[in-house]
Scaffold this motif. Structure first.
Motif, PDB file in Angstrom:
ATOM      1  N   SER A  63       0.857  -1.184   0.000  1.00 38.23           N
ATOM      2  CA  SER A  63       0.000   0.000   0.000  1.00 38.23           C
ATOM      3  C   SER A  63       0.892   1.234   0.000  1.00 38.23           C
ATOM      4  CB  SER A  63      -0.918   0.002   1.225  1.00 38.23           C
ATOM      5  OG  SER A  63      -0.157   0.101   2.408  1.00 38.23           O
ATOM      6  N   PRO A  64       0.457   2.323  -0.661  1.00 40.27           N
ATOM      7  CA  PRO A  64       1.276   3.530  -0.691  1.00 40.27           C
ATOM      8  C   PRO A  64       1.132   4.322   0.603  1.00 40.27           C
ATOM      9  CG  PRO A  64      -0.735   3.877  -1.927  1.00 40.27           C
ATOM     10  CD  PRO A  64      -0.765   2.455  -1.450  1.00 40.27           C
ATOM     11  N   LYS A 211      -2.100   9.816   7.674  1.00 36.61           N
ATOM     12  CA  LYS A 211      -2.247   9.879   6.221  1.00 36.61           C
ATOM     13  C   LYS A 211      -1.313  10.939   5.609  1.00 36.61           C
ATOM     14  CE  LYS A 211      -4.803   7.399   4.698  1.00 36.61           C
ATOM     15  NZ  LYS A 211      -4.618   5.928   4.522  1.00 36.61           N
ATOM     16  N   ILE A 239      -2.652  14.874 -13.124  1.00 26.41           N
ATOM     17  CA  ILE A 239      -2.598  16.181 -12.455  1.00 26.41           C
ATOM     18  C   ILE A 239      -3.800  16.288 -11.532  1.00 26.41           C
ATOM     19  CG2 ILE A 239      -2.794  18.682 -12.800  1.00 26.41           C
ATOM     20  CD1 ILE A 239      -1.285  18.330 -15.452  1.00 26.41           C
ATOM     21  N   PHE A 257       0.195  13.154  -9.072  1.00 27.22           N
ATOM     22  CA  PHE A 257       0.307  11.903  -8.330  1.00 27.22           C
ATOM     23  C   PHE A 257       1.443  11.049  -8.878  1.00 27.22           C
ATOM     24  CE2 PHE A 257      -4.152  13.124  -7.843  1.00 27.22           C
ATOM     25  CZ  PHE A 257      -4.313  13.010  -6.465  1.00 27.22           C
ATOM     26  N   ASP A 258       2.122  10.353  -7.964  1.00 25.20           N
ATOM     27  CA  ASP A 258       3.098   9.368  -8.412  1.00 25.20           C
ATOM     28  C   ASP A 258       2.349   8.101  -8.852  1.00 25.20           C
ATOM     29  OD1 ASP A 258       2.704   7.582  -6.263  1.00 25.20           O
ATOM     30  OD2 ASP A 258       4.596   8.032  -5.280  1.00 25.20           O
ATOM     31  N   PRO A 259       3.029   7.123  -9.453  1.00 23.92           N
ATOM     32  CA  PRO A 259       2.300   5.972 -10.015  1.00 23.92           C
ATOM     33  C   PRO A 259       1.597   5.105  -8.974  1.00 23.92           C
ATOM     34  CG  PRO A 259       4.479   6.167 -11.009  1.00 23.92           C
ATOM     35  CD  PRO A 259       4.459   7.109  -9.853  1.00 23.92           C
ATOM     36  N   SER A 260       1.882   5.312  -7.694  1.00 23.21           N
ATOM     37  CA  SER A 260       1.186   4.578  -6.638  1.00 23.21           C
ATOM     38  C   SER A 260       0.083   5.403  -5.979  1.00 23.21           C
ATOM     39  CB  SER A 260       2.187   4.150  -5.553  1.00 23.21           C
ATOM     40  OG  SER A 260       3.162   3.286  -6.102  1.00 23.21           O
ATOM     41  N   GLY A 261      -0.128   6.615  -6.494  1.00 28.14           N
ATOM     42  CA  GLY A 261      -1.205   7.446  -5.956  1.00 28.14           C
ATOM     43  C   GLY A 261      -0.796   8.363  -4.824  1.00 28.14           C
ATOM     44  N   GLU A 300     -13.060  19.138  -3.571  1.00 26.96           N
ATOM     45  CA  GLU A 300     -13.258  17.944  -2.761  1.00 26.96           C
ATOM     46  C   GLU A 300     -12.136  16.916  -2.951  1.00 26.96           C
ATOM     47  OE1 GLU A 300     -16.937  15.802  -3.456  1.00 26.96           O
ATOM     48  OE2 GLU A 300     -17.250  15.801  -1.288  1.00 26.96           O
ATOM     49  N   ASN A 301     -11.672  16.780  -4.182  1.00 30.54           N
ATOM     50  CA  ASN A 301     -10.588  15.821  -4.417  1.00 30.54           C
ATOM     51  C   ASN A 301      -9.313  16.237  -3.701  1.00 30.54           C
ATOM     52  OD1 ASN A 301     -12.381  14.587  -6.173  1.00 30.54           O
ATOM     53  ND2 ASN A 301     -10.734  13.987  -7.555  1.00 30.54           N
ATOM     54  N   GLY A 304      -9.854  15.647  -0.031  1.00 26.68           N
ATOM     55  CA  GLY A 304     -10.216  14.331   0.469  1.00 26.68           C
ATOM     56  C   GLY A 304      -9.339  13.173   0.043  1.00 26.68           C
ATOM     57  N   VAL A 305      -8.525  13.349  -0.994  1.00 28.98           N
ATOM     58  CA  VAL A 305      -7.749  12.220  -1.514  1.00 28.98           C
ATOM     59  C   VAL A 305      -6.393  12.168  -0.811  1.00 28.98           C
ATOM     60  CG1 VAL A 305      -6.606  11.284  -3.560  1.00 28.98           C
ATOM     61  CG2 VAL A 305      -8.904  12.258  -3.743  1.00 28.98           C
ATOM     62  N   VAL A 306      -6.142  11.086  -0.061  1.00 26.52           N
ATOM     63  CA  VAL A 306      -4.882  10.908   0.665  1.00 26.52           C
ATOM     64  C   VAL A 306      -4.427   9.458   0.546  1.00 26.52           C
ATOM     65  CG1 VAL A 306      -5.300  12.764   2.330  1.00 26.52           C
ATOM     66  CG2 VAL A 306      -6.166  10.467   2.804  1.00 26.52           C
ATOM     67  N   THR A 307      -3.143   9.220   0.856  1.00 31.50           N
ATOM     68  CA  THR A 307      -2.665   7.835   0.893  1.00 31.50           C
ATOM     69  C   THR A 307      -2.073   7.556   2.270  1.00 31.50           C
ATOM     70  OG1 THR A 307      -0.539   8.507  -0.049  1.00 31.50           O
ATOM     71  CG2 THR A 307      -2.185   7.571  -1.556  1.00 31.50           C
TER      72      THR A 307
ATOM     73  N   CYS B  40      -6.628   9.487  -7.125  1.00 31.24           N
ATOM     74  CA  CYS B  40      -5.199   9.560  -7.473  1.00 31.24           C
ATOM     75  C   CYS B  40      -4.886   8.925  -8.815  1.00 31.24           C
ATOM     76  CB  CYS B  40      -4.370   8.889  -6.386  1.00 31.24           C
ATOM     77  SG  CYS B  40      -4.474   7.072  -6.381  1.00 31.24           S
ATOM     78  N   ARG B  41      -5.773   8.117  -9.330  1.00 30.95           N
ATOM     79  CA  ARG B  41      -5.597   7.418 -10.618  1.00 30.95           C
ATOM     80  C   ARG B  41      -4.433   6.436 -10.597  1.00 30.95           C
ATOM     81  NH1 ARG B  41      -5.959  12.871 -11.796  1.00 30.95           N
ATOM     82  NH2 ARG B  41      -7.801  13.645 -12.904  1.00 30.95           N
ATOM     83  N   GLY B  42      -3.974   6.087  -9.396  1.00 26.56           N
ATOM     84  CA  GLY B  42      -2.810   5.203  -9.295  1.00 26.56           C
ATOM     85  C   GLY B  42      -3.046   3.976  -8.430  1.00 26.56           C
ATOM     86  N   GLY B  44      -4.099   3.942  -5.373  1.00 26.26           N
ATOM     87  CA  GLY B  44      -3.649   4.172  -4.006  1.00 26.26           C
ATOM     88  C   GLY B  44      -4.681   4.695  -3.035  1.00 26.26           C
ATOM     89  N   CYS B  45      -5.599   5.547  -3.519  1.00 22.02           N
ATOM     90  CA  CYS B  45      -6.428   6.303  -2.567  1.00 22.02           C
ATOM     91  C   CYS B  45      -7.781   5.678  -2.313  1.00 22.02           C
ATOM     92  CB  CYS B  45      -6.600   7.745  -3.040  1.00 22.02           C
ATOM     93  SG  CYS B  45      -7.738   7.943  -4.427  1.00 22.02           S
ATOM     94  N   ILE B  47     -10.631   6.117  -3.920  1.00 15.43           N
ATOM     95  CA  ILE B  47     -11.793   6.959  -4.226  1.00 15.43           C
ATOM     96  C   ILE B  47     -12.663   6.334  -5.329  1.00 15.43           C
ATOM     97  CG2 ILE B  47     -12.480   9.212  -5.181  1.00 15.43           C
ATOM     98  CD1 ILE B  47     -11.363   9.352  -2.317  1.00 15.43           C
ATOM     99  N   SER B  64      -3.686  -0.723  -3.906  1.00 12.96           N
ATOM    100  CA  SER B  64      -3.328  -0.682  -2.487  1.00 12.96           C
ATOM    101  C   SER B  64      -4.111  -1.737  -1.712  1.00 12.96           C
ATOM    102  CB  SER B  64      -3.636   0.702  -1.904  1.00 12.96           C
ATOM    103  OG  SER B  64      -3.495   0.660  -0.505  1.00 12.96           O
ATOM    104  N   ARG B  65      -3.380  -2.561  -0.971  1.00 13.29           N
ATOM    105  CA  ARG B  65      -4.025  -3.579  -0.142  1.00 13.29           C
ATOM    106  C   ARG B  65      -4.849  -2.927   0.978  1.00 13.29           C
ATOM    107  NH1 ARG B  65      -5.416  -7.224  -2.203  1.00 13.29           N
ATOM    108  NH2 ARG B  65      -3.784  -8.766  -2.427  1.00 13.29           N
ATOM    109  N   ALA B  66      -4.480  -1.682   1.320  1.00 13.55           N
ATOM    110  CA  ALA B  66      -5.250  -0.957   2.340  1.00 13.55           C
ATOM    111  C   ALA B  66      -6.631  -0.562   1.819  1.00 13.55           C
ATOM    112  CB  ALA B  66      -4.479   0.279   2.787  1.00 13.55           C
ATOM    113  N   PHE B  97     -17.359  10.427  -2.163  1.00 14.06           N
ATOM    114  CA  PHE B  97     -17.771  11.586  -2.958  1.00 14.06           C
ATOM    115  C   PHE B  97     -18.958  11.237  -3.850  1.00 14.06           C
ATOM    116  CE2 PHE B  97     -13.011  12.895  -3.128  1.00 14.06           C
ATOM    117  CZ  PHE B  97     -13.002  13.042  -1.770  1.00 14.06           C
TER     118      PHE B  97
END
Lengths: 307, 102
Positions: A63-64, A211, A239, A257-261, A300-301, A304-307, B40-42, B44-45, B47, B64-66, B97
């Motif tokens: 997981s990232p 997070k 982006i 975002f990096d490739p893992s989000g 909102e994104n 709200g979007v976190v890893t 995130c499109r990756g 990971g997140c 959503i 992501s396994r999480a 969302f």
């Protein structure tokens, strides 16, 4: 000596789901330099204008997110003093031996109330820059991609922001530079500096602990931010928002975002902080322009979007 | 094999095409369509979490396994940004969302 104690964010250990695409992202696209790897498969990177051996450590995981964030302190005396202060404050503190991260001295690891793991350390191998310190040219040739100068800061999400602020100001000696406050006087966002920068670390109050909102990298100019945005479209990097301007810190910015989000930022331009300043306060009803000064509305994104 | 599959969103009935080897979220975004929230499109997140409720096959890339457990995967739950159709699919949107899902 006017610059003591905690100096700067010195390393950020990021989990990625696949190392290959992560290295393409951080090396070919951001333009970081690979400075090492270790037996555990962790890869060490730095920006071209950073003098210590590494500032980003990538680890492959399922997981990232953020493993830990390390701050460099000026001396071993400072490290001992702050370790004692953290223990007296009631933090769970652990000593990580020298060499556990290749080229880094012993680290004092502790948990903060937002659920993140932070570290302090005093020593890391000095490798210098490609320009050298003797009659240097202003920048080295041959840099790739966005040519980020350095890792700059993180924005972290987690609960117990008030206790975290107490820890950063009263134990670690940071200044509160900016804050976001609700009408009933609750602080829901806090930006802290240990230097002349507008922020070295920032927090947003959030129910889920530990997070990562973003890791940020410094560029020199607005033109470089635009150039970074162009590279994102050339290479189909997602982006999030930008290029635009923050109200908070005044930074000129783009998020992606990096490739893992994991969210990254490249930015330029804030203001000079001095510790005799009063903090800036943003009211939540103005939060739209506080965050994105041109959009002037909540996103909102982004929130709200976190890893 | 056809190079393009139809993705239907069960809640709204919205439908959009997705090329083979393209992920569902990217297909939706490139057409300017909405319905699945975009993060995130990756992978990971979490959503863009969806559940495949009907369809003719798909594969997923690393997530992501999480956000997506083994049990989730077994129940057809995955992230749309890592979902590659191998036939027409019908999806239920589970992501955060929900007000984006118009």
């Amino acid at each position: 000596m006017s610059f003591t104690g905690v100096l700067r964010p010195g390393h950020c250990a990021i989990r990625v789901m696949e190392m290959g695409p992560a290295l393409t992202h951080y090396i070919e696209r951001l333009g970081m330099l690979k400075t090492g790897e270790d037996a555990e498969g962790r890869v060490y990177l730095k920006g071209w204008d950073e003098h210590d051996a590494f500032s980003i450590v990538l680890r492959e995981a399922d997981s990232p997110g953020l493993d830990y964030l390390g701050f460099k302190v000026l001396s071993n005396q400072d490290l001992d003093r702050l370790e004692l202060a953290l223990r007296e404050h009631g933090c769970a503190v652990e000593r990580i031996p020298a060499g556990e991260l290749k080229g880094c001295g012993h680290r004092v690891r502790f948990q903060i109330p937002t659920g993140h793991t932070l570290e302090l350390y005093a020593e890391k191998d000095y490798v210098g820059t490609l320009t050298g310190n003797q009659n240097p040219h202003p920048w080295p040739e041959g840099l790739k991609g966005m040519k980020v100068c350095r890792f700059d800061h993180c924005l972290l999400y987690g609960p117990n922001l008030a206790d975290t602020a107490d820890l950063f100001v009263n134990v670690l000696g940071f200044s509160l530079s900016e804050r976001v406050v609700t009408p009933d006087a609750q602080m829901i966002g806090a930006f802290f500096t240990c230097s002349n920068k507008a922020h070295d670390i920032a927090f947003i109050e959030h129910a889920e602990p530990g997070k990562l909102h973003h890791a940020s990298f410094l560029l020199n100019t607005w033109e470089e931010v635009l150039n970074a945005a162009d590279l994102m479209s050339m290479h189909d990097i997602p982006i999030d928002i930008g290029p635009t301007r923050h109200g908070i810190t005044r930074g000129r910015t783009i998020y992606f975002f990096d490739p893992s989000g994991n969210r990254n930022e490249v930015f330029c331009g804030d203001y000079t902080w001095y510790p005799d300043r009063e903090p800036i306060t943003w009211e939540t009803e103005q939060l739209g322009r506080a965050i994105f000064y041109h959009d002037r509305k909540l996103n909102e994104n982004f929130l709200g979007v976190v890893t | 094999m056809s190079g393009e599959f139809n993705i239907t969103l069960a809640d709204s009935g919205a439908c959009f095409p997705c090329k083979q080897d393209q992920n569902v979220l990217a297909a939706m975004e490139k057409l300017g369509r909405r319905g699945i929230p975009v993060g995130c499109r990756g992978g990971g997140c979490g959503i863009c979490r969806v559940q495949v409720v009907a369809g003719a096959g798909y594969r997923t890339q690393k997530m992501s396994r999480a956000q997506v457990s083994e049990a989730d995967l077994a129940a057809g739950i995955c992230l749309a940004c890592k979902l590659i159709p191998e036939g027409d699919l019908t999806l239920r949107v589970l992501g955060l969302f929900r007000r984006d899902c118009d």
